[in-house]
Design an enzyme around this catalytic site. Structure first.
Site, PDB file in Angstrom:
ATOM      1  N   GLU A  87       0.795  -1.234   0.000  1.00 18.71           N
ATOM      2  CA  GLU A  87       0.000   0.000   0.000  1.00 18.71           C
ATOM      3  C   GLU A  87       0.829   1.288   0.000  1.00 18.71           C
ATOM      4  O   GLU A  87       0.748   2.086   0.938  1.00 18.71           O
ATOM      5  CB  GLU A  87      -0.958   0.015   1.197  1.00 18.71           C
ATOM      6  CG  GLU A  87      -1.982  -1.087   1.145  1.00 18.71           C
ATOM      7  CD  GLU A  87      -3.104  -0.918   2.179  1.00 18.71           C
ATOM      8  OE1 GLU A  87      -3.042   0.020   2.988  1.00 18.71           O
ATOM      9  OE2 GLU A  87      -4.042  -1.732   2.162  1.00 18.71           O
ATOM     10  N   GLU A 115      -5.239  -8.584   0.732  1.00 17.03           N
ATOM     11  CA  GLU A 115      -5.839  -8.289   2.041  1.00 17.03           C
ATOM     12  C   GLU A 115      -7.329  -8.071   1.874  1.00 17.03           C
ATOM     13  O   GLU A 115      -7.753  -7.393   0.937  1.00 17.03           O
ATOM     14  CB  GLU A 115      -5.286  -6.991   2.669  1.00 17.03           C
ATOM     15  CG  GLU A 115      -3.902  -7.083   3.231  1.00 17.03           C
ATOM     16  CD  GLU A 115      -3.437  -5.781   3.885  1.00 17.03           C
ATOM     17  OE1 GLU A 115      -4.275  -4.983   4.364  1.00 17.03           O
ATOM     18  OE2 GLU A 115      -2.213  -5.563   3.890  1.00 17.03           O
TER      19      GLU A 115
HETATM   20  C1  FCB Z   1      -4.218  -2.068   5.551  1.00 12.66           C
HETATM   21  C2  FCB Z   1      -2.795  -2.363   5.996  1.00 12.66           C
HETATM   22  C3  FCB Z   1      -2.704  -3.422   7.060  1.00 12.66           C
HETATM   23  C4  FCB Z   1      -3.814  -3.296   8.092  1.00 12.66           C
HETATM   24  C5  FCB Z   1      -5.153  -3.218   7.403  1.00 12.66           C
HETATM   25  C6  FCB Z   1      -6.320  -3.141   8.349  1.00 12.66           C
HETATM   26  O1  FCB Z   1      -4.288  -0.777   5.051  1.00 12.66           O
HETATM   27  O2  FCB Z   1      -2.026  -2.780   4.901  1.00 12.66           O
HETATM   28  O3  FCB Z   1      -1.433  -3.366   7.646  1.00 12.66           O
HETATM   29  O4  FCB Z   1      -3.572  -2.231   8.901  1.00 12.66           O
HETATM   30  O5  FCB Z   1      -5.175  -2.101   6.557  1.00 12.66           O
END
Ligand code: FCB
Length: 458
Positions: free
Chosen positions: A179, A373
């Site tokens: 990110e 994620e």
């Molecule tokens: C994302 C991050 C991760 C975690 C999630 C909830 O933005 O990559 O580390 O904090 O959110």
């Protein structure tokens, strides 16, 4: 709609099995080094260590000095991953653990830890998927300019080569950055994350240097014989607050920052209109060539869509982030949806929308996707709302697959409750509960649900 009725409250198992995913679909769980490892005294300091000591920056006043103590308990954690039945584990390598000052001197002890972790994963039959950078820049590097400086990109590629040399023989899949959009926006433009700069649009070079670091790291990894390389970017549909031109314009701009500022250079080899002029970097064409070297796959982190309107009318604080009035857009609350404990709206169908739009936007320039994620913050061990969230999002992902989007894997954020950045330990994203006083791990109802759901896929 979230299919809450599909979930039995007593057993935490779904009465309606998930639709069938392809047989070779890669199932995994994600974590990151700073959020779980602890053992801070055995590594160099990172920007997050410094940030956590600034009063009021981490909302519960905590640090990640101990976190989940994964550094010492990794065997127990790998056993939890194996018993869950997933095929892959996405973790991150802590740059300051491997290279305490971010350049030069390498810590053998630090590398040894990742060596042991990778061995343990391989022995458990779980594919190691390391991310090389998940926001924990070595503090010494930050003090000389960090990602605001171009040569940090080169330092990063050197560090990538060091890691590849040590664990590359057992790592089939790599992620360069996590990110960069959030790290630029929250860490350097708004100051809500480490290193805490409030540069607003002067943070743009940080975006470019991370992208360059990615490009150079891809080159270094490939030179070291590594393959199957991707990046994990955050994305989400952006909805305009109304059809008024001012709202649409604001939403387009937010969409550019979140969805295109990183993906366009990576996938199309150019910045969106207007950005290159602001960046005004010599040698940009050569940089873009490096940045857009074809990826083996592209990672998407998805949590929520964002409703955006013209500045001036939105809340001053949004998802715990202060919104400065100088921004040319203002996020608005999405009403009428359930919310996670973080206050994020739960909108599973927006996940299908995102994946379809992404495919349409990048067409034949898009490599296979992996969802690196997806998850939610909820309190409690009998976490029925997390089950509903995952169930809804997996169905939504399946709809995108059925529509022909090439998605090859899905990783839940997160294996464990952990240090959630500026929120400290207040937000719990884990499939496994962590008692921060005793460090005891307790699998939640969602862990049992996912294990059964994956068993049914076999
Ligand atoms: C994302 C991050 C991760 C975690 C999630 C909830 O933005 O990559 O580390 O904090 O959110």
């Amino acid at each position: 709609m979230i299919p809450r009725m599909a979930v039995s409250a007593s057993t935490g198992t779904s009465s309606t099995a998930l639709p069938r995913f392809p047989g070779d679909f890669l199932w995994g769980v994600s974590t990151s080094a700073h959020q779980i490892e602890g053992a801070a005294e055995l590594r160099g300091r990172s920007v997050w260590d410094a940030f956590a000591t600034m009063p009021g920056r981490v909302k519960d006043g905590s640090t990640a000095d101990v976190a989940c103590d994964h550094y010492h308990r990794y065997r127990e954690d790998v056993a939890l991953i194996r018993d869950l039945g997933v095929g892959a584990y996405r973790f991150s390598v802590s740059w300051p653990r491997v290279q305490p000052t971010g350049a030069g001197q390498v810590s053998e002890r630090g590398l040894d830890f990742y060596d042991r972790l990778v061995d343990e994963l391989c022995a458990a039959g779980v594919r190691p998927v390391p991310t090389l950078f998940h926001w924990d820049t070595p503090l010494v590097l930050e003090e000389t300019g960090g990602w605001r400086r171009r040569d940090t990109a080169e330092r990063f590629a050197q560090y990538a080569a060091v890691v590849a040399e040590r664990i590359g023989d057992r790592v089939p899949t790599w992620i360069t950055l996590n990110e960069p959009a959030e790290h630029t926006l929250l860490g350097h433009a708004l100051g809500e994350h480490a290193p805490g700069h409030r540069l607003l649009f002067d943070a743009l070079p940080v975006a470019h240097h991370q992208l360059l670091g990615h490009g150079l790291a891809v080159q270094a990894l490939r030179a070291a014989g590594a393959g199957h390389i991707g990046i994990a970017n955050s994305h989400g549909p952006t909805w305009a607050a109304s059809d008024e031109p001012a709202d649409r314009e604001a939403a387009d701009f937010y969409d550019l920052l979140l969805n295109r500022l990183f993906a366009d250079p990576l996938l199309l080899g150019r910045y969106p209109d207007g950005i290159a002029e602001i960046l005004d970097t010599p040698g940009l064409d050569a940089d873009l060539k490096l940045i857009s070297a074809p990826l083996d796959w592209y990672g998407i982190n998805y949590y929520q869509p964002t409703l955006v309107g013209a500045p001036g009318a939105g809340p001053e604080e949004f998802s715990g982030v202060h919104i400065p009035p100088e921004l040319p857009f203002a996020p608005r609350e999405i009403e009428g949806r359930p919310r996670t404990d973080f206050g994020w709206p739960v909108v599973p169908e927006a996940f299908t929308e995102l994946l379809l739009d992404f495919r349409d936007r990048y067409a034949d320039r898009l490599p296979p996707l992996i969802v690196t994620e997806n998850g939610c913050s909820y309190e409690g061990i009998d976490d029925q709302r997390r089950i509903a969230f995952l169930d809804g999002h997996l169905r939504s992902l399946h709809r995108a697959l059925a529509a022909g989007v090439d998605v090859r894997g899905y990783f839940v954020w997160s294996l464990l409750d952990n240090f959630e950045w500026a929120e400290g330990y207040r937000q719990r994203f884990g499939l496994v509960h962590v008692d921060y006083a005793t460090l005891e791990r307790t699998p939640k109802a969602s862990y049992a649900w996912l294990r059964e759901a994956l068993r049914a896929q076999r």
